[in-house]
Design an enzyme around this catalytic site. Sequence first.
Site, short mmCIF file in Angstrom:
data_model
loop_
_atom_site.label_atom_id
_atom_site.label_comp_id
_atom_site.label_asym_id
_atom_site.label_seq_id
_atom_site.Cartn_x
_atom_site.Cartn_y
_atom_site.Cartn_z
N ASP A 1 0.86 -1.19 0.00
CA ASP A 1 0.00 0.00 0.00
C ASP A 1 0.89 1.24 0.00
OD1 ASP A 1 -1.91 2.09 0.97
OD2 ASP A 1 -3.24 0.38 1.26
N GLY B 1 -4.84 5.06 2.74
CA GLY B 1 -4.80 4.03 3.79
C GLY B 1 -4.10 4.57 5.03
N ASP C 1 4.05 1.65 -4.32
CA ASP C 1 3.02 2.18 -5.21
C ASP C 1 2.93 1.29 -6.45
OD1 ASP C 1 1.60 3.81 -7.09
OD2 ASP C 1 2.07 5.51 -5.80
N ALA D 1 -6.60 -1.46 -4.58
CA ALA D 1 -6.10 -0.09 -4.67
C ALA D 1 -6.72 0.65 -5.85
CB ALA D 1 -4.57 -0.11 -4.83
N THR E 1 -17.16 -2.88 -8.97
CA THR E 1 -18.19 -2.00 -8.42
C THR E 1 -19.51 -2.12 -9.17
OG1 THR E 1 -18.80 0.34 -8.23
CG2 THR E 1 -17.21 -0.19 -9.91
N TYR F 1 -15.28 6.41 -13.60
CA TYR F 1 -14.81 5.46 -12.58
C TYR F 1 -15.30 4.04 -12.91
CZ TYR F 1 -15.17 2.92 -8.14
OH TYR F 1 -15.12 1.96 -7.17
N ARG G 1 -30.78 2.78 -2.24
CA ARG G 1 -29.52 2.12 -2.59
C ARG G 1 -29.32 0.88 -1.73
NH1 ARG G 1 -30.28 5.04 -5.93
NH2 ARG G 1 -29.04 6.71 -6.84
N ASP H 1 -28.45 10.19 -11.38
CA ASP H 1 -28.75 9.35 -10.21
C ASP H 1 -30.05 8.56 -10.45
OD1 ASP H 1 -26.64 9.89 -8.60
OD2 ASP H 1 -27.72 11.20 -7.20
N1 LIG Z 1 -16.14 1.94 -0.56
C1 LIG Z 1 -17.09 1.49 -1.39
O1 LIG Z 1 -18.30 1.59 -1.12
C2 LIG Z 1 -16.69 0.79 -2.67
C3 LIG Z 1 -17.71 0.36 -3.55
C4 LIG Z 1 -17.34 -0.31 -4.72
C5 LIG Z 1 -16.00 -0.56 -5.00
N2 LIG Z 1 -15.04 -0.11 -4.14
C6 LIG Z 1 -13.63 -0.39 -4.47
O2 LIG Z 1 -13.04 -1.03 -3.35
C7 LIG Z 1 -11.65 -0.72 -3.29
C8 LIG Z 1 -11.28 -0.28 -1.89
O3 LIG Z 1 -12.07 0.85 -1.55
P1 LIG Z 1 -11.96 1.55 -0.12
O4 LIG Z 1 -13.31 2.13 0.14
O5 LIG Z 1 -11.35 0.64 0.85
O6 LIG Z 1 -10.96 2.75 -0.48
P2 LIG Z 1 -9.67 3.27 0.30
O7 LIG Z 1 -9.28 4.55 -0.38
O8 LIG Z 1 -9.92 3.32 1.77
O9 LIG Z 1 -8.58 2.15 0.00
C9 LIG Z 1 -7.72 2.14 -1.12
C10 LIG Z 1 -6.34 1.74 -0.62
O10 LIG Z 1 -5.46 1.62 -1.74
C11 LIG Z 1 -4.25 2.33 -1.47
N3 LIG Z 1 -3.72 2.80 -2.76
C12 LIG Z 1 -4.30 3.68 -3.61
N4 LIG Z 1 -3.54 3.83 -4.72
C13 LIG Z 1 -2.46 3.03 -4.57
C14 LIG Z 1 -1.33 2.75 -5.37
N5 LIG Z 1 -1.14 3.38 -6.55
N6 LIG Z 1 -0.42 1.85 -4.93
C15 LIG Z 1 -0.59 1.24 -3.72
N7 LIG Z 1 -1.64 1.47 -2.92
C16 LIG Z 1 -2.57 2.36 -3.33
C17 LIG Z 1 -4.67 3.47 -0.55
O11 LIG Z 1 -3.61 3.98 0.23
C18 LIG Z 1 -5.72 2.76 0.31
O12 LIG Z 1 -5.13 2.09 1.42
C19 LIG Z 1 -11.40 0.33 -4.37
O13 LIG Z 1 -10.87 -0.35 -5.50
C20 LIG Z 1 -12.78 0.85 -4.69
O14 LIG Z 1 -12.88 1.28 -6.03
C21 LIG Z 1 -15.34 0.55 -2.98
#
Ligand SMILES: NC(=O)c1ccc[n+]([C@@H]2O[C@H](COP(=O)([O-])OP(=O)(O)OC[C@H]3O[C@@H](n4cnc5c(N)ncnc54)[C@H](O)[C@@H]3O)[C@@H](O)[C@H]2O)c1
Length: 323
Positions: free
Chosen positions: A31, A36, A51, A74, A117, A141, A221, A285
């Site tokens: 990460d 995060g 990264d 990520a 998603t 997205y 939703r 929406d």
């Molecule tokens: N939260 C929701 O309701 C939801 C719904 C559908 C899909 N998602 C997907 O779930 C996943 C996680 O979402 P989340 O809500 O935990 O988001 P979050 O932002 O809390 O987690 C993303 C994590 O990825 C890390 N990260 C981002 N870019 C990076 C990179 N280039 N290299 C290494 N690490 C990297 C960030 O530091 C973070 O820890 C995402 O892919 C998001 O698109 C989330």
Amino acid sequence: MRVLVVGGAGYIGSHVVMDLLDNGHEVTVFDNLSTGHEINLFEEAHFVKGDMLIEEDLEGVLNAGEYDAVIHLAALKAAGDSMTDPETYAHHNICGSINLLNAVTRHGIRKFVFSSTAAVFGDPRYLPVDENHPVDPANFYGFTKLQFERQLAWFDKLRGMKFVSLRYFNAAGYDPDLRVKGLEVNPKNLVPVVMEVAMGTRKELMVFGSDFETRDGTGIRDYIHVSDLASAHTKALDYLAGGGDSLAVNLGSESGHSVLEVVQCAREVTGREIPYKLVDRREGDPACLYATSQHAQKVLNWKPVQSDLKSMIATTWNAYINQ
Ligand SMILES: NC(=O)c1ccc[n+]([C@@H]2O[C@H](COP(=O)([O-])OP(=O)(O)OC[C@H]3O[C@@H](n4cnc5c(N)ncnc54)[C@H](O)[C@@H]3O)[C@@H](O)[C@H]2O)c1
């Protein structure tokens, strides 16, 4: 299994790591800590800061251990931002994911679980949304996620990469035992925004649209508890380890809640007033969006068990007041 969790310090990723550890897996988190938190890392898991946009970082973590599977969470995830800054979303979500997939393929890993998603579907043509529903993202997205799903399908054909793409609906809630400490950064989802109003850090909630054809006029939703989402990842690994074929599945709770139902439940849980203002609908929406997750229940042997609205709001509130 030895599992590399990319994005494992984030909101959903940390819950996934916890579930994997609870089920006896060996975990390495990779990460960059952009959204995060260090406090979301568990002592029992290895951590490599890096990264996925930087090839040397990926080589570093892949050379440092042997992995049976990768879970890729990520991404940038704000649908609205993706429409005003598509270049950044293309770079992070598409280029970053392709870098990761290329690197893990080179290193011989052939099991991959991907955070997709509901946004891949766009406006629902029927409800509940199932896996046969056409994909037609209404925002960039959603397109980035669909694009990578297609990349995975090609890598299955050409390289034998077996994957499960988990199409989450709206994640909500926190670990009931508060083992995840860091709050989601800059949340745009309804439940954390309602919590911010309850905490007094946001003045009022904007309710976008009150004239939808729904039971109270506000949008409906599908919300799914993050611990239920987490367990689906562990089940997806079991499925792949059992020789399962690649697939994409919806993860929802099967029932929708309106904005005002969420507000009412939050009032009961928090004992706070939660002022809101009814404003115009946002373009694009839909009135209602909820999934059937029968397919995931059948093929992954998974079931949401904590996704009732009260549990999701109560565990989120608990996380907020214990900051
Ligand atoms: N939260 C929701 O309701 C939801 C719904 C559908 C899909 N998602 C997907 O779930 C996943 C996680 O979402 P989340 O809500 O935990 O988001 P979050 O932002 O809390 O987690 C993303 C994590 O990825 C890390 N990260 C981002 N870019 C990076 C990179 N280039 N290299 C290494 N690490 C990297 C960030 O530091 C973070 O820890 C995402 O892919 C998001 O698109 C989330």
